[in-house]
Design a protein around this motif. Structure first.
Motif, PDB file in Angstrom:
ATOM      1  N   ARG A  66      98.941   1.233 137.774  1.00  0.00           N
ATOM      2  CA  ARG A  66      97.521   1.540 138.026  1.00  0.00           C
ATOM      3  C   ARG A  66      97.096   1.053 139.409  1.00  0.00           C
ATOM      4  N   TYR A  67      97.468  -0.176 139.752  1.00  0.00           N
ATOM      5  CA  TYR A  67      97.108  -0.703 141.063  1.00  0.00           C
ATOM      6  C   TYR A  67      97.727   0.149 142.174  1.00  0.00           C
ATOM      7  N   THR A  68      98.988   0.541 141.976  1.00  0.00           N
ATOM      8  CA  THR A  68      99.678   1.328 143.002  1.00  0.00           C
ATOM      9  C   THR A  68      99.027   2.691 143.170  1.00  0.00           C
ATOM     10  N   VAL A  69      98.652   3.321 142.066  1.00  0.00           N
ATOM     11  CA  VAL A  69      97.964   4.619 142.129  1.00  0.00           C
ATOM     12  C   VAL A  69      96.644   4.473 142.889  1.00  0.00           C
ATOM     13  N   GLU A  70      95.917   3.399 142.625  1.00  0.00           N
ATOM     14  CA  GLU A  70      94.639   3.196 143.314  1.00  0.00           C
ATOM     15  C   GLU A  70      94.828   3.016 144.818  1.00  0.00           C
ATOM     16  N   ILE A  71      95.886   2.307 145.214  1.00  0.00           N
ATOM     17  CA  ILE A  71      96.147   2.136 146.647  1.00  0.00           C
ATOM     18  C   ILE A  71      96.662   3.438 147.257  1.00  0.00           C
ATOM     19  N   CYS A  72      97.396   4.241 146.490  1.00  0.00           N
ATOM     20  CA  CYS A  72      97.788   5.562 146.980  1.00  0.00           C
ATOM     21  C   CYS A  72      96.557   6.381 147.355  1.00  0.00           C
ATOM     22  N   ARG A  73      95.514   6.300 146.543  1.00  0.00           N
ATOM     23  CA  ARG A  73      94.293   7.055 146.838  1.00  0.00           C
ATOM     24  C   ARG A  73      93.652   6.571 148.150  1.00  0.00           C
ATOM     25  N   VAL A  74      93.719   5.272 148.390  1.00  0.00           N
ATOM     26  CA  VAL A  74      93.231   4.742 149.663  1.00  0.00           C
ATOM     27  C   VAL A  74      94.055   5.333 150.809  1.00  0.00           C
ATOM     28  N   MET A  75      95.375   5.360 150.645  1.00  0.00           N
ATOM     29  CA  MET A  75      96.253   5.869 151.698  1.00  0.00           C
ATOM     30  C   MET A  75      96.045   7.363 151.934  1.00  0.00           C
ATOM     31  N   GLU A  76      95.771   8.106 150.881  1.00  0.00           N
ATOM     32  CA  GLU A  76      95.468   9.537 151.053  1.00  0.00           C
ATOM     33  C   GLU A  76      94.217   9.710 151.904  1.00  0.00           C
ATOM     34  N   TYR A  77      93.222   8.881 151.630  1.00  0.00           N
ATOM     35  CA  TYR A  77      91.983   8.929 152.409  1.00  0.00           C
ATOM     36  C   TYR A  77      92.266   8.595 153.872  1.00  0.00           C
ATOM     37  N   LEU A  78      93.037   7.535 154.130  1.00  0.00           N
ATOM     38  CA  LEU A  78      93.331   7.120 155.501  1.00  0.00           C
ATOM     39  C   LEU A  78      94.119   8.185 156.258  1.00  0.00           C
ATOM     40  N   ALA A  79      94.998   8.888 155.542  1.00  0.00           N
ATOM     41  CA  ALA A  79      95.840   9.910 156.190  1.00  0.00           C
ATOM     42  C   ALA A  79      95.032  11.104 156.666  1.00  0.00           C
ATOM     43  N   HIS A  80      93.823  11.281 156.121  1.00  0.00           N
ATOM     44  CA  HIS A  80      93.008  12.436 156.485  1.00  0.00           C
ATOM     45  C   HIS A  80      91.854  12.075 157.432  1.00  0.00           C
ATOM     46  N   ILE A  81      91.856  10.843 157.941  1.00  0.00           N
ATOM     47  CA  ILE A  81      90.829  10.456 158.911  1.00  0.00           C
ATOM     48  C   ILE A  81      91.021  11.272 160.194  1.00  0.00           C
ATOM     49  N   LEU A  92      87.308   1.338 162.114  1.00  0.00           N
ATOM     50  CA  LEU A  92      87.357   0.648 160.825  1.00  0.00           C
ATOM     51  C   LEU A  92      85.982   0.597 160.171  1.00  0.00           C
ATOM     52  N   ALA A  93      84.936   0.432 160.976  1.00  0.00           N
ATOM     53  CA  ALA A  93      83.581   0.354 160.433  1.00  0.00           C
ATOM     54  C   ALA A  93      83.161   1.679 159.800  1.00  0.00           C
ATOM     55  N   ALA A  94      83.793   2.773 160.228  1.00  0.00           N
ATOM     56  CA  ALA A  94      83.448   4.088 159.692  1.00  0.00           C
ATOM     57  C   ALA A  94      84.170   4.390 158.374  1.00  0.00           C
ATOM     58  N   LEU A  95      85.123   3.550 157.984  1.00  0.00           N
ATOM     59  CA  LEU A  95      85.877   3.801 156.750  1.00  0.00           C
ATOM     60  C   LEU A  95      85.000   3.502 155.538  1.00  0.00           C
ATOM     61  N   LYS A  96      84.918   4.453 154.622  1.00  0.00           N
ATOM     62  CA  LYS A  96      84.143   4.275 153.397  1.00  0.00           C
ATOM     63  C   LYS A  96      84.973   4.763 152.214  1.00  0.00           C
ATOM     64  N   HIS A  97      85.422   3.820 151.413  1.00  0.00           N
ATOM     65  CA  HIS A  97      86.241   4.164 150.244  1.00  0.00           C
ATOM     66  C   HIS A  97      86.127   3.015 149.249  1.00  0.00           C
ATOM     67  N   PRO A  98      86.113   3.321 147.935  1.00  0.00           N
ATOM     68  CA  PRO A  98      85.989   2.246 146.934  1.00  0.00           C
ATOM     69  C   PRO A  98      87.113   1.215 146.994  1.00  0.00           C
ATOM     70  N   GLY A  99      88.253   1.586 147.568  1.00  0.00           N
ATOM     71  CA  GLY A  99      89.384   0.657 147.631  1.00  0.00           C
ATOM     72  C   GLY A  99      89.513  -0.058 148.959  1.00  0.00           C
ATOM     73  N   ILE A 100      88.487   0.055 149.816  1.00  0.00           N
ATOM     74  CA  ILE A 100      88.496  -0.613 151.121  1.00  0.00           C
ATOM     75  C   ILE A 100      87.227  -1.448 151.239  1.00  0.00           C
ATOM     76  N   PRO A 101      87.336  -2.730 151.606  1.00  0.00           N
ATOM     77  CA  PRO A 101      86.115  -3.525 151.813  1.00  0.00           C
ATOM     78  C   PRO A 101      85.254  -2.901 152.907  1.00  0.00           C
ATOM     79  N   ASP A 102      83.947  -2.945 152.725  1.00  0.00           N
ATOM     80  CA  ASP A 102      83.046  -2.452 153.767  1.00  0.00           C
ATOM     81  C   ASP A 102      83.114  -3.358 154.992  1.00  0.00           C
TER      82      ASP A 102
END
Length: 222
Positions: A72-87, A14-24
């Motif tokens: 808009r909110y849903t699209v932004e969270i989709c982008r977070v999920m796309e990022y998580l799916a490629h970890i 979790l500490a390695a996750l870096k995305h504008p839609g995820i808290p650091d």
């Protein structure tokens, strides 16, 4: 000892996750038998609070959110999920997406996905218990959790189901926790959006949209 090892592995991931839609995530530590994750504070309301209004509804009735904002909110969270799916080496599955876990940052207006404390490892082992519909559990939150989660499986498309259930909720103010896997107010949703939502809510994983497909269809609708 195994729980401690799992916590440390999870915290490192979790500490390695870096995305504008995820808290650091700044760090983690254990003290007196308890494990802690230190996370960026996001100032703002979550979607559940936004439906309740600034002072909460006296009757407990929720108000649907504006359509453009909800998409808009849903699209932004989709982008977070796309990022998580490629970890790598394996994807991160949040496992508990719902209105209370999406905060709109008061400063940036960005939708933020929070509560990663038990992401990914929550469904590693099959469960035979009957989930409690009143509270979050090893299954996530009943009403938002995808069907496969109840047999101990969680994949990136499980999060798509939960996000689609969230979108249904914020557009209709009809809480899916009251009737899991049923969507009685689907007719209140704009006709062109309905088939997109239905595909994202498919009970079978292989018939369900992935996060990128969901995002692209929502953007085309918008």
């Amino acid at each position: 000892q195994k729980a401690q090892e799992r916590f440390e592995k999870e915290a490192r991931t979790l500490a390695a996750l870096k995305h504008p839609g995820i808290p650091d995530i700044y760090g983690y530590f254990s003290e007196r038998g308890h494990n802690y994750i230190v996370m960026e504070y996001i100032e703002g309301e979550n979607l559940e609070q936004m439906m309740a209004g600034p002072h909460g509804s006296p009757s407990g009735q929720e108000t649907p959110l504006d359509l453009d904002d909800a998409i808009r909110y849903t699209v932004e969270i989709c982008r977070v999920m796309e990022y998580l799916a490629h970890i790598q080496p394996e994807p991160v599955v949040h496992c508990d997406i719902k209105p209370a876990n999406i905060i709109i940052d008061r400063n940036s207006g960005q939708a933020m996905l929070v509560d990663f404390g038990t992401a990914k490892t929550r469904y590693r082992h099959g469960q035979t218990n009957t989930p409690d519909s009143k509270r979050p559990s090893v299954y996530g939150t009943v009403g938002y959790a995808a069907p496969e989660m109840f047999s101990g499986e969680a994949v990136p498309r499980s999060d798509v189901f939960s996000l689609a259930a969230t979108l249904y909720h914020i557009l209709t103010a009809d809480d899916p926790r009251d009737h899991p896997f049923k969507w009685p107010r689907m007719g209140d949703i704009p006709a062109p959006l309905r088939p997109i939502l239905e595909q994202a809510l498919a009970n079978e994983v292989d018939q369900r949209l992935d996060a990128e497909q969901f995002r692209r269809q929502l953007e085309a609708f918008r």
